[in-house]
Motif scaffolding. Structure first.
Motif, PDB file in Angstrom:
ATOM      1  N   ASP A  10       0.783  -1.117   0.061  1.00 40.19           N
ATOM      2  CA  ASP A  10       0.165  -0.092   0.070  1.00 40.19           C
ATOM      3  C   ASP A  10       0.924   1.439  -0.136  1.00 40.19           C
ATOM      4  O   ASP A  10       0.584   2.136  -0.591  1.00 40.19           O
ATOM      5  N   ILE A  11       2.031   1.096   0.559  1.00 43.50           N
ATOM      6  CA  ILE A  11       3.107   2.353   0.785  1.00 43.50           C
ATOM      7  C   ILE A  11       3.497   2.486  -0.548  1.00 43.50           C
ATOM      8  O   ILE A  11       3.590   3.748  -0.986  1.00 43.50           O
ATOM      9  N   HIS A  12       4.045   1.305  -1.278  1.00 40.04           N
ATOM     10  CA  HIS A  12       4.494   1.602  -2.701  1.00 40.04           C
ATOM     11  C   HIS A  12       3.209   2.160  -3.562  1.00 40.04           C
ATOM     12  O   HIS A  12       3.572   2.964  -4.499  1.00 40.04           O
ATOM     13  N   GLN A  13       2.187   1.829  -3.508  1.00 40.22           N
ATOM     14  CA  GLN A  13       1.157   2.237  -4.328  1.00 40.22           C
ATOM     15  C   GLN A  13       0.840   3.645  -4.202  1.00 40.22           C
ATOM     16  O   GLN A  13       0.280   4.427  -5.337  1.00 40.22           O
ATOM     17  N   SER A  14       0.550   3.996  -2.847  1.00 42.17           N
ATOM     18  CA  SER A  14      -0.110   5.268  -2.571  1.00 42.17           C
ATOM     19  C   SER A  14       0.623   6.464  -2.003  1.00 42.17           C
ATOM     20  O   SER A  14       0.384   7.297  -2.166  1.00 42.17           O
ATOM     21  N   GLY A  15       1.925   5.757  -1.435  1.00 40.78           N
ATOM     22  CA  GLY A  15       2.755   6.784  -0.741  1.00 40.78           C
ATOM     23  C   GLY A  15       2.670   6.639   0.744  1.00 40.78           C
ATOM     24  O   GLY A  15       1.513   6.281   1.127  1.00 40.78           O
ATOM     25  N   ALA A  16       3.662   7.334   1.334  1.00 42.73           N
ATOM     26  CA  ALA A  16       3.903   6.937   2.880  1.00 42.73           C
ATOM     27  C   ALA A  16       2.868   7.906   3.484  1.00 42.73           C
ATOM     28  O   ALA A  16       2.300   7.801   4.571  1.00 42.73           O
ATOM     29  N   PHE A  17       2.586   9.118   3.013  1.00 44.19           N
ATOM     30  CA  PHE A  17       1.675   9.997   3.518  1.00 44.19           C
ATOM     31  C   PHE A  17       0.217   9.813   3.358  1.00 44.19           C
ATOM     32  O   PHE A  17      -0.386  10.539   3.856  1.00 44.19           O
ATOM     33  N   ALA A  18      -0.002   8.907   2.437  1.00 41.59           N
ATOM     34  CA  ALA A  18      -1.393   8.745   2.054  1.00 41.59           C
ATOM     35  C   ALA A  18      -2.198   7.857   3.294  1.00 41.59           C
ATOM     36  O   ALA A  18      -1.494   7.349   4.281  1.00 41.59           O
ATOM     37  N   PRO A  19      -3.828   7.756   3.120  1.00 38.69           N
ATOM     38  CA  PRO A  19      -4.363   7.191   4.511  1.00 38.69           C
ATOM     39  C   PRO A  19      -4.095   5.623   4.477  1.00 38.69           C
ATOM     40  O   PRO A  19      -5.428   5.088   4.064  1.00 38.69           O
ATOM     41  N   VAL A  20      -3.106   5.334   4.410  1.00 41.88           N
ATOM     42  CA  VAL A  20      -2.790   3.570   4.230  1.00 41.88           C
ATOM     43  C   VAL A  20      -2.646   2.952   5.579  1.00 41.88           C
ATOM     44  O   VAL A  20      -2.737   1.756   5.733  1.00 41.88           O
ATOM     45  N   PHE A  21      -2.606   3.674   6.551  1.00 43.63           N
ATOM     46  CA  PHE A  21      -2.184   3.104   7.829  1.00 43.63           C
ATOM     47  C   PHE A  21      -3.424   2.745   8.981  1.00 43.63           C
ATOM     48  O   PHE A  21      -4.385   3.449   8.691  1.00 43.63           O
ATOM     49  N   THR A  22      -3.255   1.750   9.737  1.00 47.39           N
ATOM     50  CA  THR A  22      -4.584   1.342  10.505  1.00 47.39           C
ATOM     51  C   THR A  22      -3.860   1.680  12.084  1.00 47.39           C
ATOM     52  O   THR A  22      -2.646   1.253  12.299  1.00 47.39           O
ATOM     53  N   ARG A  23      -4.889   2.364  12.756  1.00 42.47           N
ATOM     54  CA  ARG A  23      -4.248   2.169  14.270  1.00 42.47           C
ATOM     55  C   ARG A  23      -4.574   0.887  14.827  1.00 42.47           C
ATOM     56  O   ARG A  23      -5.765   0.456  14.728  1.00 42.47           O
ATOM     57  N   LEU A  24      -3.492   0.406  15.201  1.00 45.11           N
ATOM     58  CA  LEU A  24      -3.510  -0.887  15.894  1.00 45.11           C
ATOM     59  C   LEU A  24      -4.096  -0.915  17.423  1.00 45.11           C
ATOM     60  O   LEU A  24      -3.775   0.056  18.146  1.00 45.11           O
ATOM     61  N   GLY A  25      -4.818  -2.009  17.732  1.00 46.73           N
ATOM     62  CA  GLY A  25      -5.155  -2.010  19.161  1.00 46.73           C
ATOM     63  C   GLY A  25      -6.809  -1.721  19.622  1.00 46.73           C
ATOM     64  O   GLY A  25      -7.500  -2.521  18.662  1.00 46.73           O
ATOM     65  N   SER A  26      -7.121  -0.914  20.384  1.00 45.42           N
ATOM     66  CA  SER A  26      -8.671  -0.969  20.635  1.00 45.42           C
ATOM     67  C   SER A  26      -9.115  -0.171  19.897  1.00 45.42           C
ATOM     68  O   SER A  26     -10.462  -0.261  19.523  1.00 45.42           O
ATOM     69  N   ALA A  27      -8.553   0.950  18.837  1.00 41.82           N
ATOM     70  CA  ALA A  27      -9.492   1.730  18.035  1.00 41.82           C
ATOM     71  C   ALA A  27      -8.739   1.766  16.826  1.00 41.82           C
ATOM     72  O   ALA A  27      -7.796   2.348  16.417  1.00 41.82           O
ATOM     73  N   GLU A  28      -9.090   0.432  15.829  1.00 40.18           N
ATOM     74  CA  GLU A  28      -8.384   0.375  14.556  1.00 40.18           C
ATOM     75  C   GLU A  28      -9.165   1.271  13.467  1.00 40.18           C
ATOM     76  O   GLU A  28      -9.709   1.137  12.574  1.00 40.18           O
ATOM     77  N   ALA A  29      -8.853   2.785  13.528  1.00 37.59           N
ATOM     78  CA  ALA A  29      -9.056   3.784  12.837  1.00 37.59           C
ATOM     79  C   ALA A  29      -8.093   3.539  11.513  1.00 37.59           C
ATOM     80  O   ALA A  29      -7.073   3.044  11.702  1.00 37.59           O
ATOM     81  N   LYS A  30      -8.406   4.089  10.382  1.00 34.87           N
ATOM     82  CA  LYS A  30      -7.723   4.148   9.175  1.00 34.87           C
ATOM     83  C   LYS A  30      -7.337   5.442   8.723  1.00 34.87           C
ATOM     84  O   LYS A  30      -8.295   6.492   8.750  1.00 34.87           O
ATOM     85  N   GLY A  31      -6.097   5.881   8.395  1.00 34.73           N
ATOM     86  CA  GLY A  31      -5.878   7.219   7.884  1.00 34.73           C
ATOM     87  C   GLY A  31      -4.485   7.378   7.868  1.00 34.73           C
ATOM     88  O   GLY A  31      -3.764   6.325   7.507  1.00 34.73           O
TER      89      GLY A  31
END
Length: 249
Positions: free
Chosen positions: A214-235
């Motif tokens: 996902d980082i290769h495809q969209s870039g490191a600053f794109a909303p491709v990360f997931t908050r791990l743990g109790s609140a798995e938000a994406k951004g």
């Protein structure tokens, strides 16, 4: 063999000096985005044959790695770079490639990056902490807290990754506040497993993860990360790890 070096050649050599070893595909993404793989390999072989690059390949099916050769050292040092001639890649090649993947992904926007240091560079900065991140980096405006980077190649038990994430929460004395920890993983299935493992224990420090694809495809600053743990938000990682000051959008 004497060759005429282009501006692109010089950028290739300088980036290899900073990253120590880069794969053909990493160099292609940076400097040959619209060129065929065969043409890229031909250009890199030209620098290799002239002694500006050295190459390494683990086996016939493996991707080639390129590092700084003997003839590039005086050229780059004259431009103010500290250069170590590349000799043998580290044993954990996939891990090194993963660290450089993230480095290159954040360096494409230099106006946003304050600094990036891989684990091998931390000793030269006087790093004395027991915890050794795979890398640390910070965004501008600095200081705004640093991000710890952990590259998972799928070879370590999840428990080890969870324990390392927890060790960040105790802080790093005499070092800017850790704003969040970022994990890069090889596959969505591994990211899902890591997210499930992170549910155990209370996480006061943001822990985020993304696949390197996902980082290769969209870039490191794109909303491709997931908050791990109790609140798995994406951004984006800087939105999921807000810190104490605003960040560039």
């Amino acid at each position: 063999m004497s060759v005429r070096l282009s501006e692109r050649d010089l950028r290739v050599l300088a980036k290899c000096a900073v990253c120590r070893w880069l794969t053909t595909s990493q160099l292609q993404r940076l400097y040959f985005p619209h060129v065929t793989p065969d043409a890229v390999s031909k250009s890199l072989r030209r620098l290799h044959n002239a002694g500006y690059l050295v190459s390494h390949r683990e086996h016939r099916m493996a991707e080639a790695l390129y590092g700084v050769g003997r003839n590039a050292k005086p050229l780059l040092e004259a431009k103010g770079l500290t250069v170590e001639i590349a000799r043998t890649p580290p044993r954990q090649i996939a891990h090194m490639v993963g660290i450089n993947d993230m480095r290159l992904a954040v360096e494409v926007e230099p106006e946003r990056l304050a600094y990036f240091f891989a684990a091998r560079e931390l000793g030269g900065l006087g790093w004395t902490h027991t915890l050794i991140p795979d890398a640390v980096f910070a965004l501008k405006p600095s200081p705004s807290g640093v991000f710890g980077l952990e590259v998972d190649c799928g070879t370590e038990p999840l428990k080890i990754l969870v324990n390392k994430a927890a060790s960040y929460e105790s802080g790093l004395p005499d070092f800017p506040a850790v704003r969040g920890v970022l994990f890069t993983v090889e596959s969505p299935a591994r990211l899902q497993a890591l997210a499930a493992a992170m549910h155990h224990g209370i996480r006061t420090l943001p822990i985020c993860g993304a696949t390197i694809g996902d980082i290769h495809q969209s870039g490191a600053f794109a909303p491709v990360f997931t908050r791990l743990g109790s609140a798995e938000a994406k951004g984006s990682f800087y939105e999921l790890c807000p810190g104490h000051s605003s960040q560039p959008s």
